[in-house]
Design an enzyme around this catalytic site. Sequence first.
Site, short mmCIF file in Angstrom:
data_model
loop_
_atom_site.label_atom_id
_atom_site.label_comp_id
_atom_site.label_asym_id
_atom_site.label_seq_id
_atom_site.Cartn_x
_atom_site.Cartn_y
_atom_site.Cartn_z
N HIS A 75 46.61 34.80 33.26
CA HIS A 75 46.88 34.11 32.18
C HIS A 75 45.74 32.87 32.77
CE1 HIS A 75 47.45 33.59 27.63
NE2 HIS A 75 45.79 32.87 28.19
N ARG B 227 45.53 39.03 24.93
CA ARG B 227 47.20 39.18 24.59
C ARG B 227 47.57 40.08 25.10
NH1 ARG B 227 46.30 34.41 24.78
NH2 ARG B 227 46.94 32.79 23.37
#
Length: 310
Positions: free
Chosen positions: A273, A225
């Site tokens: 991502h 993250r």
Amino acid sequence: MALLFICHGEDPNLWKSALHKEMDNIDIRVWPHSVGNPEDIEVALAWLPPPGSLANFQNLKAILSLGAGVEHILADTSIPAEIPVARLIDPGLESGMTEFVTMEVLRYHRYERDYRIQQDLKTWNLLKQTLSRDCHIGILGLGLLGEACAKKLVDFGFPVSGWSQSAKDIKGVQSFSGESGLFSVLERSDILICLLPLTPDTEDILDQTTLAALPSGAVIINAARGRHLVDQALIQLLDNGHLSGATLDVFREEPLPPEHPFWSHPKITVFPHAASWSLPSSAAPVIAENIKRVELGEKLFGQVDRNKGY
Ligand code: NDP
Ligand code: OXD
């Protein structure tokens, strides 16, 4: 029972057809346009649900994350704490992450980036090859994904160390825990991979102190993250030459804003991502299994411990 599909950026039709193959009778409602009577909703399949959007389903019995991360659900304080939440445990997610991490490790280990720069300059120059056994890999997080990556890298002959909450027994992997264990991993990691969940304990874990503890010339791969990494600390340590590269798949703000310095930094490789996605064909059977568990009142597969935050 009805399932609410509330997944940002996902095509509901693909998921509906994959789930119908597993459970032909399942009644799938899509947020926000075809929810129907909110009282019918007993399970939610969620990815980045807008805060507050799950608060008014009074018969909701479980929330299934469409991804491995659950911080986007746990952060929503309007969701009653007694509703169980499950992270996705999906063989496709695991193989995708293993491919991504291996690709990036090998790219650094075999100087792929340097050769591309040389190609741009039409330079024919052999860079000294090194043995995998001389390149130490550290993995923060030895869960489902970290362990799978560790095993693959061990197969390539890399010495691998890992850091987790509890000690692990994984063939070829040195296991460390606790704060001193974290620094033991950092100090030896030529390539550091972050595969931790985002929790209050792991937020900002890649900061000035921890990144500076890596050996000179180390690289990092953050596929966990964005909030694990203190952006400015990374830029400073790349610019002063302590670190030699970074692959970043996740960011504090996604999409990464066009003005963010990561985009144009010569030592940073940006991915949108994209390390590993939950694909309907491999995830639907696992989700269907969890829906059956909700129907039977059983513990969910991958049920999150709210106290631990993952
Ligand atoms: P798991 O829950 O299986 O594993 C988490 C690991 O982190 C465990 O080994 C756990 O230790 C360890 N851990 C958690 N907190 C701490 C802590 N405070 N100190 C030390 N170790 C800690 O998660 P997954 O492997 O399934 O996924 C990891 C993360 O990867 C996800 O949460 C998500 O954020 C990210 N991800 C990113 C994707 C992408 O495309 N970029 C795709 C999929 C996931 P222990 O084993 O002892 O509990
Ligand atoms: C996940 C992700 O958590 O895609 O699965 O990031």
